[in-house]
Design an enzyme around this catalytic site. Structure first.
Site, PDB file in Angstrom:
ATOM      1  N   CYS A   5       1.579  10.633  -7.519  1.00 25.51           N
ATOM      2  CA  CYS A   5       2.797  11.413  -7.305  1.00 25.51           C
ATOM      3  C   CYS A   5       3.573  10.796  -6.152  1.00 25.51           C
ATOM      4  O   CYS A   5       3.045   9.987  -5.391  1.00 25.51           O
ATOM      5  CB  CYS A   5       2.466  12.872  -6.958  1.00 25.51           C
ATOM      6  N   CYS A  62      -6.000   3.436   0.315  1.00 19.90           N
ATOM      7  CA  CYS A  62      -6.286   2.955  -1.039  1.00 19.90           C
ATOM      8  C   CYS A  62      -5.809   1.515  -1.199  1.00 19.90           C
ATOM      9  O   CYS A  62      -4.612   1.230  -1.103  1.00 19.90           O
ATOM     10  CB  CYS A  62      -5.597   3.852  -2.058  1.00 19.90           C
ATOM     11  N   SER A  97       4.242  -5.496 -11.994  1.00 11.65           N
ATOM     12  CA  SER A  97       3.304  -5.647 -10.880  1.00 11.65           C
ATOM     13  C   SER A  97       2.531  -6.956 -10.918  1.00 11.65           C
ATOM     14  O   SER A  97       2.011  -7.395  -9.891  1.00 11.65           O
ATOM     15  CB  SER A  97       2.339  -4.457 -10.833  1.00 11.65           C
ATOM     16  N   ASP A 140      -2.150 -10.671 -14.648  1.00  6.15           N
ATOM     17  CA  ASP A 140      -1.915  -9.225 -14.740  1.00  6.15           C
ATOM     18  C   ASP A 140      -2.570  -8.553 -13.542  1.00  6.15           C
ATOM     19  O   ASP A 140      -3.418  -9.139 -12.866  1.00  6.15           O
ATOM     20  CB  ASP A 140      -2.487  -8.682 -16.047  1.00  6.15           C
ATOM     21  N   ASP A 141      -2.164  -7.288 -13.279  1.00  6.04           N
ATOM     22  CA  ASP A 141      -2.661  -6.615 -12.079  1.00  6.04           C
ATOM     23  C   ASP A 141      -4.084  -6.113 -12.225  1.00  6.04           C
ATOM     24  O   ASP A 141      -4.853  -6.114 -11.267  1.00  6.04           O
ATOM     25  CB  ASP A 141      -1.731  -5.458 -11.688  1.00  6.04           C
TER      26      ASP A 141
END
EC number: 2.4.2.14
Length: 527
Positions: free
Chosen positions: A35, A276, A323, A385-386
């Site tokens: 969020c 994180c 990303s 890729d992430d």
């Protein structure tokens, strides 16, 4: 004066829907976001519009629902609905939301279903007749115990047709209840030490903006300065977009109160930073800064380290947008293999509340990405890729690139294998659904995943390499989804997943004890 969150929701009232069932394939196979929260205290400014723009900047953090609360010193007004920020708000709605303080929220559900009732900001009246609105980024691991406490105090309904079922609503209820006998600030200082998990909160009453961050600082939250006020936001990019200058990160275990007297800071817990690491890899915008480190720079450095750890001969490096692109640039810089744009992304494909037809679902990743055939035809490609979650997206991507003419496909991943679920605000699948858990042995796992996605070679960056790229000490990062080392103990009810409160309310409606699964026993989380 408190105004219920139904006050300005005539347009929304007809669409209070629950979104369940299967989401589009591209959403199911990526790490799903959390969020975004935003808050502003700025007399003389159009705080509703500032919040709208701030949420626009944070839209990537949640696309299920959006909402804004404003206050003008006499009342709190909340408007929220399911959908993107641009779908929920229009000029007429924003013009009606006048005040000097506001908070906003864009939601992706990590606790509770996708319903109108679960959209945020949540709203509660206090016994004194004032209002409290709250927005939350994160996930509480003791939500069931807090729900039991709220139920015992008569603060949550268990039998109404559609109660709110989020940990955020529980927090709002307990805050408002505590403010009946003291100030909202004191109620927060009493409540927050009892809350366990990852949480960044913005909340407000008629006059004051509050913001706080859990003692581990799992999710980012920053303070910014306007000419005539203050801003808090999940990411620094949102500060930039509303014209606020970055002041500092809100510290783990810190509560800020912002009003006409300025900014007050109070510690409600000793800090034990565990930010994180996945924020650097995937979640945050590349133009944001976390703990002093540019997210874009971290991703480019991950790519450089990935090239050193997993080299391969090839003709072209391409990234999977968005990303994966900075890591692809870093890989190309370090390896000397040219970088090229091999995939075009459809910027208008996002989460939808319309259930896709079988035909649309079968299109899968083609709705989101399309290869530039003239760029990749006849090339040996390194595809960066992430992350890999289930592997379905990479399998479809490899197939699509081969059909477009690539002669070799070497997949490189800018994070280690994801083997553990997240209980702190990212909606990862269950351990059984994570492709890296298919085989225990590391070498055999790598070959099994490579074979499953159809690549010629596969390489992941090491955990050490990824952490080094963040420029944060390992001791200050949460890496649980990669190594299973959870910094916050997990009570038994975490096994129930995101619908823990729905489960407990259903039990309560049947006469079972709401708190029977709220024991604080630490439980192992296996693969």
């Amino acid at each position: 004066m408190a105004v219920d969150s139904d006050y300005v929701t005539d347009r929304a009232a007809g669409s209070r829907q629950t979104v369940t069932g299967q989401q589009p394939e591209q959403d199911l196979n990526s790490p799903r976001e959390e969020c975004g929260v935003f808050g502003v205290w700025a007399p003389g400014e159009d705080v509703a519009k500032l919040t709208y723009y701030g949420l626009y900047a944070l839209q990537h953090r949640g696309q299920e629902a959006a909402g804004i609360a404003v206050a003008d010193g006499s009342q709190v007004l909340v408007f929220k609905d399911l959908g993107l920020v641009s779908q929920v708000f229009d000029e007429q709605t924003l013009a009606a939301m006048q005040g000097h303080v506001a908070i906003g929220h864009c939601r992706y559900s990590t606790t509770g279903d996708t319903t109108w009732e679960n959209a945020q900001p949540v709203f509660r009246n206090t016994a004194a007749g004032t209002g409290v609105a709250l927005g939350h980024n994160g996930n509480l691991v003791n939500a069931a115990a807090l729900a039991a406490r709220a139920r015992d105090a008569g603060l949550i309904a268990t039998r109404c047709p559609a109660p709110a079922t989020t940990d955020s609503d529980i927090l709002g209820a307990l805050l408002a209840h505590g403010a009946a006998d003291s100030t909202l600030e004191q109620a927060a200082l009493d409540l927050l030490p009892t809350v366990r998990g990852a949480f960044c909160l913005t909340f407000m009453d008629e006059n004051t903006l509050y913001a706080c961050r859990d003692p581990y600082g799992v999710r980012p939250l920053s303070l910014g300065r306007l000419d005539r006020g203050w801003v808090v936001a999940s990411e620094t990019a949102a500060l930039d977009i509303v014209g606020a200058s970055f002041v500092r990160d809100i510290e783990p275990g810190e509560l800020l109160a912002i009003d006409a007297d300025g900014v007050r800071s109070t510690r409600f817990a000793n800090p034990t930073p565990k930010g994180c690491v996945f924020e650097y890899v995937y979640l945050a915008r590349p133009d944001s800064t976390i703990a002093g480190r540019s997210v874009h720079a971290a991703r480019v450095e991950i790519g450089r380290r990935l090239a050193r750890e997993c080299p391969v001969e090839a003709d072209l490096v391409i990234g999977v947008p968005e990303s994966g692109t900075p890591a692809a640039v870093g890989y190309a810089q370090e390896s000397g293999v040219p970088y090229g744009q091999g995939l075009m992304k459809n910027a208008y494909v996002g989460r939808t509340f319309i259930q896709p037809s079988q035909t649309i679902r079968q299109l899968g990743i083609r709705l989101k990405l399309n290869p530039l055939k003239e760029v990749i035809r006849g090339k040996r490609l390194i595809v960066v890729d992430d992350s890999i979650v289930r592997g379905n997206t990479q399998r479809a991507l490899v197939r699509m690139l081969r059909e477009a003419g690539a002669v070799e496909l070497h997949v490189r991943i800018a994070s280690p294998p994801v083997k553990w679920p997240c209980f702190y605000g990212i909606d990862f699948p269950s351990p059984a659904e994570l492709i890296a858990n298919a085989v225990e042995n590391e070498d055999e796992m790598l070959e099994a995943v490579r074979h499953a996605i159809g690549a010629d070679t596969l390489g992941y960056i090491s955990l050490r390499g990824m952490v080094a790229a963040s420029e944060q000490p390992t001791s200050r990062l949460c890496t649980a989804c990669f190594d299973g080392k959870y910094p916050i103990e997990l009570p038994r009810e975490t096994a129930l997943g995101k619908n823990v409160i729905e489960h407990m309310l259903a039990n309560a409606a049947r006469g079972a004890a709401l708190g029977e699964l709220a024991a604080d026993d630490e439980v192992p989380v296996g693969r």
